[in-house]
Motif scaffolding. Structure first.
Motif, PDB file in Angstrom:
ATOM      1  N   SER B 289       0.816  -1.209   0.000  1.00 58.24           N
ATOM      2  CA  SER B 289       0.000   0.000   0.000  1.00 58.24           C
ATOM      3  C   SER B 289       0.852   1.263   0.000  1.00 58.24           C
ATOM      4  O   SER B 289       0.327   2.357  -0.117  1.00 58.24           O
ATOM      5  N   GLN B 290       2.186   1.124   0.162  1.00 56.19           N
ATOM      6  CA  GLN B 290       3.009   2.325   0.284  1.00 56.19           C
ATOM      7  C   GLN B 290       3.782   2.670  -0.977  1.00 56.19           C
ATOM      8  O   GLN B 290       4.375   3.731  -1.075  1.00 56.19           O
ATOM      9  N   ILE B 291       3.761   1.752  -1.928  1.00 52.90           N
ATOM     10  CA  ILE B 291       4.711   1.929  -3.021  1.00 52.90           C
ATOM     11  C   ILE B 291       3.972   1.825  -4.351  1.00 52.90           C
ATOM     12  O   ILE B 291       3.033   1.044  -4.474  1.00 52.90           O
ATOM     13  N   ASP B 292       4.339   2.658  -5.302  1.00 47.53           N
ATOM     14  CA  ASP B 292       3.647   2.540  -6.591  1.00 47.53           C
ATOM     15  C   ASP B 292       4.559   1.874  -7.624  1.00 47.53           C
ATOM     16  O   ASP B 292       5.723   1.563  -7.347  1.00 47.53           O
ATOM     17  N   GLN B 293       3.983   1.636  -8.804  1.00 49.15           N
ATOM     18  CA  GLN B 293       4.701   0.866  -9.827  1.00 49.15           C
ATOM     19  C   GLN B 293       6.010   1.525 -10.231  1.00 49.15           C
ATOM     20  O   GLN B 293       7.028   0.854 -10.432  1.00 49.15           O
ATOM     21  N   ALA B 294       5.993   2.860 -10.339  1.00 56.43           N
ATOM     22  CA  ALA B 294       7.188   3.567 -10.783  1.00 56.43           C
ATOM     23  C   ALA B 294       8.293   3.430  -9.745  1.00 56.43           C
ATOM     24  O   ALA B 294       9.466   3.206 -10.072  1.00 56.43           O
ATOM     25  N   GLN B 295       7.908   3.533  -8.462  1.00 62.42           N
ATOM     26  CA  GLN B 295       8.908   3.389  -7.394  1.00 62.42           C
ATOM     27  C   GLN B 295       9.471   1.973  -7.347  1.00 62.42           C
ATOM     28  O   GLN B 295      10.667   1.778  -7.109  1.00 62.42           O
ATOM     29  N   LEU B 296       8.581   1.008  -7.589  1.00 65.32           N
ATOM     30  CA  LEU B 296       9.039  -0.385  -7.626  1.00 65.32           C
ATOM     31  C   LEU B 296      10.147  -0.556  -8.649  1.00 65.32           C
ATOM     32  O   LEU B 296      11.164  -1.220  -8.402  1.00 65.32           O
ATOM     33  N   MET B 297       9.942   0.056  -9.813  1.00 62.57           N
ATOM     34  CA  MET B 297      10.931  -0.056 -10.875  1.00 62.57           C
ATOM     35  C   MET B 297      12.245   0.603 -10.465  1.00 62.57           C
ATOM     36  O   MET B 297      13.328   0.109 -10.789  1.00 62.57           O
ATOM     37  N   GLN B 298      12.130   1.718  -9.714  1.00 61.67           N
ATOM     38  CA  GLN B 298      13.356   2.379  -9.234  1.00 61.67           C
ATOM     39  C   GLN B 298      14.098   1.468  -8.260  1.00 61.67           C
ATOM     40  O   GLN B 298      15.324   1.346  -8.321  1.00 61.67           O
ATOM     41  N   LEU B 299      13.344   0.813  -7.397  1.00 61.39           N
ATOM     42  CA  LEU B 299      13.984  -0.106  -6.450  1.00 61.39           C
ATOM     43  C   LEU B 299      14.672  -1.251  -7.184  1.00 61.39           C
ATOM     44  O   LEU B 299      15.779  -1.656  -6.833  1.00 61.39           O
TER      45      LEU B 299
END
Lengths: 538, 318, 221
Positions: B289-299
């Motif tokens: 619930s804290q992370i969006d798709q774009a951030q996931l890709m950054q990680l």
């Protein structure tokens, strides 16, 4: 022929006149008429949606209707045309009327079930229509998850309930045909003496019985997901939206053969009659029908070449899709060969049969393009696909339905339609159809995606051409509607066998008596036993 | 208005290969269509009722003919199948030196991130002559990233990563379409792909860049969400170290092994207890619930930057 | 009953579309088999979905299946198996032309069917109390609640459709029992009893698959 023209013989039409005598009938011929009226209604509704689609696409800016309205239009066009017109069209109307007659039976094996199937159809129709009236549905007829299950704000639930219900009408029709064809053939009518129309309906019924329950349960799962808010296709809880596509196409690809196989059966009847010639390669034709039904169940994955399924699955489905093309090709070759050394007449049904052969050839061969993996990657979900399946479904299935309707109209009603006008409208249909859909092949390869109500301006000319064609096509459908109505009152009396055709249905009076035959016929010859004599040349 | 296009531009290395196959198919189609049309028309005229042509020797069975028109089309289609499969296979294996670009589809726009940190919406800048691999996912429904001039198309699916690759061969601006129907704004989910000279592309990257690369954004998130407290650079944390992890095999509690690819890292962030590494406890909370798709890709880009097996990152799972 | 009377009596059972009783029997039986083919594919779609997820998430499914009541499920399996036996006995009684026995066995079969439904209802109630109803009050304590929810959706959909079939089966048997009471069947013609039996056995067989697939995953592990 001697009894022809007698207006007073008892037949299924004058055997009772009240509303009840129609709505509670178990006579397969009357049920066929009930179906004919209902599917014509749905055809008109679906046609109206098509009209709005084509008018919107006249301009690249899509100013006629809003995006939401346009999305509802193509969704409801697909849902009505596929589930409520094409799938029941030939089996439930002409099949219902002719299967018992062609095999020399008094009725289908389960007449009450047959009537029940019509009521189920009507009930499903009411659900779907009310979904449309209450604001429509915008998921595409394919109901892909998670759009349909979680994101669309329209009436998905009543629509899928309607499609779920109407599926059972299709199952019951198929079940009835299977049992009837197995158990109720006239004495002497062996499997390899059956007309191809019967073979085609047998193959179709197998698909209906085995395929339809899968889409029923799949749509039930989508409905469940919409109502409860969670479901097995929901990626948020680890569900797989692609699984929905597998289950959906497991039915919906064979469903194409539900539409086109009966048409092929009709073309075999018409081509032989108007060539006065035995069908070339009868056994191969019968096997080809069954092969199409069987292979048809193994190719669903070719709808998913860009869905991210594995490369190897893609290859397997591609190879199987090429295989399913072979029996279709065999059929086309055999029809052509039947013309060789025939005695050919160009009556309206024959013109439609020619139309079928030509358009189905193009539709089938462009299907090869779609089975070719890399090319499909480019044309998938573009107008190329739209053009291809309209060539199969309209150019194939509907042309076949029109051929059959014109061929057996004299038998069904006892009246002849005006031949000249009918030929003119057949020609109009052919021209209009090609003008509508041929430009869409080009549009598709150029890359115009389907389900777009606005598009880059360079695609406009081809779209305008297509819309122009559609108006001609529409005319081609409207004319027959009127002359058929006209013929009911004013048409010439047809006689028992106006085309000099073979087949048991032509032995009885037109319109047939309630129990089809005064005496059960005994079959002593093969199908299409037209006299093989040198009529003119000698 | 009267400049009607009949054929799409060929602007990628695959485009010409697909077109060649398409032309071959068109040849076959025209041949067979002509065969049938000519046959039907010729026979119907010659053997029309009342014509004097001889009908002697008409048969309705000819096994040789039946076999011929079963086997010949079969051979032709199998030939096409082999040709097509080879090409399809190549289309799924990106070259080793392909550069990655990340794409998130959502109703109704395309959100694109370059590893260098540049972000764009509904526009994709790519250099000429360099293979580009798109790593794509969807935030909501199924979309499809379709570039007609490149002849590439791939569904963009929620809950997993799909990829497509191309190598542009022609400068210019090309259409980008969403090809999988995705609801109200489907027809507006379009954009353009701009092919630039490599040096222009470098300039564009530098000019538009925020200066923060995707992996450094990922590193920031790594600290911000507190990942760093357990996943240390050595094996002293409560969670396994991520250094050198990417593309390697990982032994799980269950005794199975998995390859630590993008999908695995994604799943481990969103659903940490699905595949727990052997000898570690299932104590990591979900970040769903804290992370969006774009951030996931950054990680993911950050984890990649920590090293590992590069070949695995290029090798497509398919 | 002499021969002539028999022929007369038999004739009245033949529907107008059939030539003789033999044809009518064969048509009825084939019709039911074709219908069962449809049913197999109907459940087949759900079994397919089940298999896909079971193979994707084997641990999750094993863990979630621990919430099933193996004992109640087992009892229900027994109940259905016995009902299949009584159904077979009803068909046997029909062969003998023993009207009273047919009705008795049909009623016993229906009672077993009803017992199954009651036990199933108790199980559903437990799930409701334990907050395991997906989309309604789903709160799962174990690992990976999302994927476990898929298991419970499949559980409810599959057993729900099975229960629906059982309810339809009870309705069908009621109709058959009434028809029997009205003397619609004889030693020579009892096809409706026979094919309702086929349908009933089919429902049992579906359960024979459902029970191990849903209840016994963790036992198997």
């Amino acid at each position: 022929m001697s009894t022809s023209g007698s207006e007073n013989h008892t037949n299924y039409l004058n055997d009772g006149y009240g509303v009840k005598s129609w709505l509670l009938t178990t006579d397969h011929k009357r049920i066929a008429i009930l179906y004919m009226i209902s599917i014509t209604l749905f055809f008109m509704i679906g046609g109206f949606f098509a009209l709005v689609i084509r008018l919107t696409l006249l301009s690249p800016n899509g100013t006629l209707v809003s995006a939401d309205t346009y999305n509802k239009m193509f969704t409801m066009h697909g849902v009505t045309m596929i589930f409520f017109f094409l799938i029941p069209s030939i089996p439930a109307v002409l099949g219902n009327f002719l299967v018992p007659m062609m095999i020399g039976a008094r009725d289908l094996a389960f007449p009450k079930l047959n009537l029940l199937s019509w009521y189920i159809y009507v009930l499903g129709g009411i659900f779907t229509l009310s979904a449309m009236v209450l604001g429509g549905v915008d998921t595409g007829w394919t109901f892909y998850t998670p759009l349909s299950s979680g994101y669309s704000h329209t009436n998905v639930v009543p629509t899928v309930i309607g499609v779920f219900i109407v599926g059972f009408s299709s199952i019951l029709t198929g079940l009835n045909f299977i049992v009837t064809i197995h158990k109720m053939r006239a004495p002497g009518l062996t499997w390899f003496r059956l007309p191809l129309f019967i073979w085609a309906h047998y193959a179709t019924s197998v698909i209906q019985v085995l395929g339809t329950p899968v889409i029923a349960v799949t749509l039930a799962l989508v409905g469940f997901e919409r109502i409860t808010g969670v479901g097995i296709f929901d990626p948020n809880i680890g569900g797989d939206p692609i699984l929905f596509q597998h289950l959906f196409w497991f039915y919906s690809h064979p469903a194409v053969y539900i539409m086109v196989l009966p048409s092929m059966g009709i073309v075999s009847e018409v081509v032989t009659c108007f060539s006065q010639r035995k069908l070339f390669g009868y056994r191969q034709m019968a096997f080809a029908s069954m092969a199409i039904a069987v292979f048809g169940f193994l190719v669903w994955g070719h709808h998913m070449f860009v869905s991210g399924q594995s490369v190897y699955a893609g290859m397997a489905f591609s190879a199987l899709s090429f295989l399913v093309a072979i029996p279709s090709a065999v059929k086309v070759f055999n029809w052509t060969a039947t013309l060789y050394k025939g005695t050919i007449r160009f009556n309206t049904p024959m013109l439609y049969a020619f139309g079928f052969i030509g358009l189905f050839t193009i539709g089938g061969l462009t299907g090869i393009v779609l089975a070719t993996l890399p090319v499909d990657v480019h044309v998938h979900d573009t107008y190329f696909v739209i053009a291809h399946f309209h060539y199969i479904m309209v150019g194939g299935a509907v042309m076949g339905y029109m051929a059959g309707l014109h061929f057996w109209w004299p038998k069904i009603t006892g009246k002849l339609y005006p031949e000249g006008l009918a030929k003119f409208s057949a020609l109009t249909l052919f021209v209009g159809f090609n003008l509508t859909f041929f430009p869409q092949f080009i549009l598709g390869y150029l890359g115009m995606p389907r389900r777009y109500h606005i598009y880059p301006p360079e695609f406009q000319v081809l779209n305008v051409l297509s819309t122009a064609g559609a108006s001609i096509l529409g005319l081609g459908y409207i004319i027959p509607f009127f002359y058929f109505m006209w013929s009911l009152r004013k048409g010439k009396v047809a006689g028992n066998n106006p085309w000099n055709a073979k087949g048991l249905e032509w032995l009885t009076t037109s319109p047939p008596p309630t129990f089809n035959f005064d005496k059960t016929p005994v079959v002593t010859e093969e199908a299409y036993a037209y006299p093989e004599e040198d009529l003119v040349g000698g | 208005m009267f400049n009607i296009p009949f054929f799409p531009t060929e602007a990628s290395t695959t485009a010409s290969r697909i077109d060649l196959l398409f032309f071959a198919l068109m040849g076959i189609i025209m041949l067979f269509t002509a065969l049938i049309f000519v046959g039907v028309i010729f026979f119907s005229i010659r053997y029309r009722r009342g014509s004097r042509a001889s009908r002697k020797g008409a048969t309705s069975e000819n096994l040789k003919l039946e076999l011929a028109w079963t086997i010949i089309p079969l051979c032709i289609t199998m030939g096409i199948f082999i040709w097509a499969s080879k090409l399809y296979f190549d289309m799924h294996v990106p070259p080793k030196n392909a550069m990655d670009v990340y794409v998130v589809g959502k109703q109704w726009m395309w959100y694109i991130q370059h590893p260098e940190g540049n972000r764009e919406i509904n526009t994709l800048h790519v250099p000429l002559g360099k293979p580009v691999r798109l790593i794509m996912t969807s935030q909501d429904v199924i979309h499809d990233f379709f570039i007609p001039a490149f002849r590439v198309k791939q569904d963009v699916i929620p809950g997993r990563y799909t990829t497509e690759w191309f190598q542009a061969t022609k400068l210019g601006e090309y259409h980008l379409f969403c090809a999988q129907y995705c609801g109200t704004g489907h027809a507006q989910m379009v954009g353009k792909v701009i092919v630039m000279q490599p040096w222009e592309y470098e300039q564009w990257l530098a000019g538009k860049s925020s200066g923060v690369t995707m992996s450094s954004s990922g590193e920031q998130l790594f600290t911000q969400f507190g990942c760093v407290t357990c996943h240390r650079s050595d094996n002293t944390g409560r969670g396994p170290t991520l250094v050198g992890l990417f593309g390697k095999k990982v032994l799980l509690q269950t005794g199975q092994t998995v390859v630590a690819d993008m999908d695995y890292i994604r799943e481990s962030i969103l659903d940490p207890r699905a595949k727990v590494v052997a000898t570690y406890q299932p104590i990591m909370p979900t970040f769903k619930s804290q992370i969006d798709q774009a951030q996931l890709m950054q990680l993911i880009e950050y984890v990649k930057s920590l090293g590992g097996s590069q070949s695995a990152s290029k090798g497509n799972k398919k | 009953m002499d021969n002539e009377q028999l022929t007369h009596e038999t004739r009245s059972f033949v529907a107008h579309q059939f030539d003789d009783l033999e044809q009518q029997k064969e048509a009825g039986t084939l019709g039911m088999w074709a219908f069962l083919a449809t049913e197999i594919l109907f459940f087949g779609g759900m079994f397919m979905a089940y298999l896909v997820y079971r193979f994707s998430y084997p641990q999750v499914f094993a863990a979630a299946s621990q919430y099933m009541d193996v004992v109640l499920g087992g009892v229900n399996t027994g109940v259905l198996l016995v009902s299949s036996l009584t159904m077979a006995l009803a068909v046997h009684a029909a062969q003998e032309g023993n009207r009273k026995q047919i009705i008795t066995f049909l009623i016993i079969t229906m009672i077993f069917g009803a017992i199954f439904l009651v036990i199933k209802g108790v199980e559903y109630h437990h799930k409701f109390v334990e907050h395991l109803v997906p989309g309604y009050n789903f709160q799962y304590e174990g690992a990976e609640p999302g994927k476990s929810e898929i298991y419970f959706i499949l559980y409810f959909v599959m057993t729900g459709f099975h229960a629906l079939h059982l309810i339809i089966g009870i309705v069908v048997l009621t109709v058959i029992a009434i028809m029997t009471a009205r003397g619609r069947f004889t030693k020579e013609y009892y096809t409706p009893v026979e094919i309702s039996g086929l349908y009933w056995h089919f429902i049992d067989i579906v359960w024979i698959f459902l029970y191990p697939l849903l209840y016994l995953i963790h036992v198997h592990k």
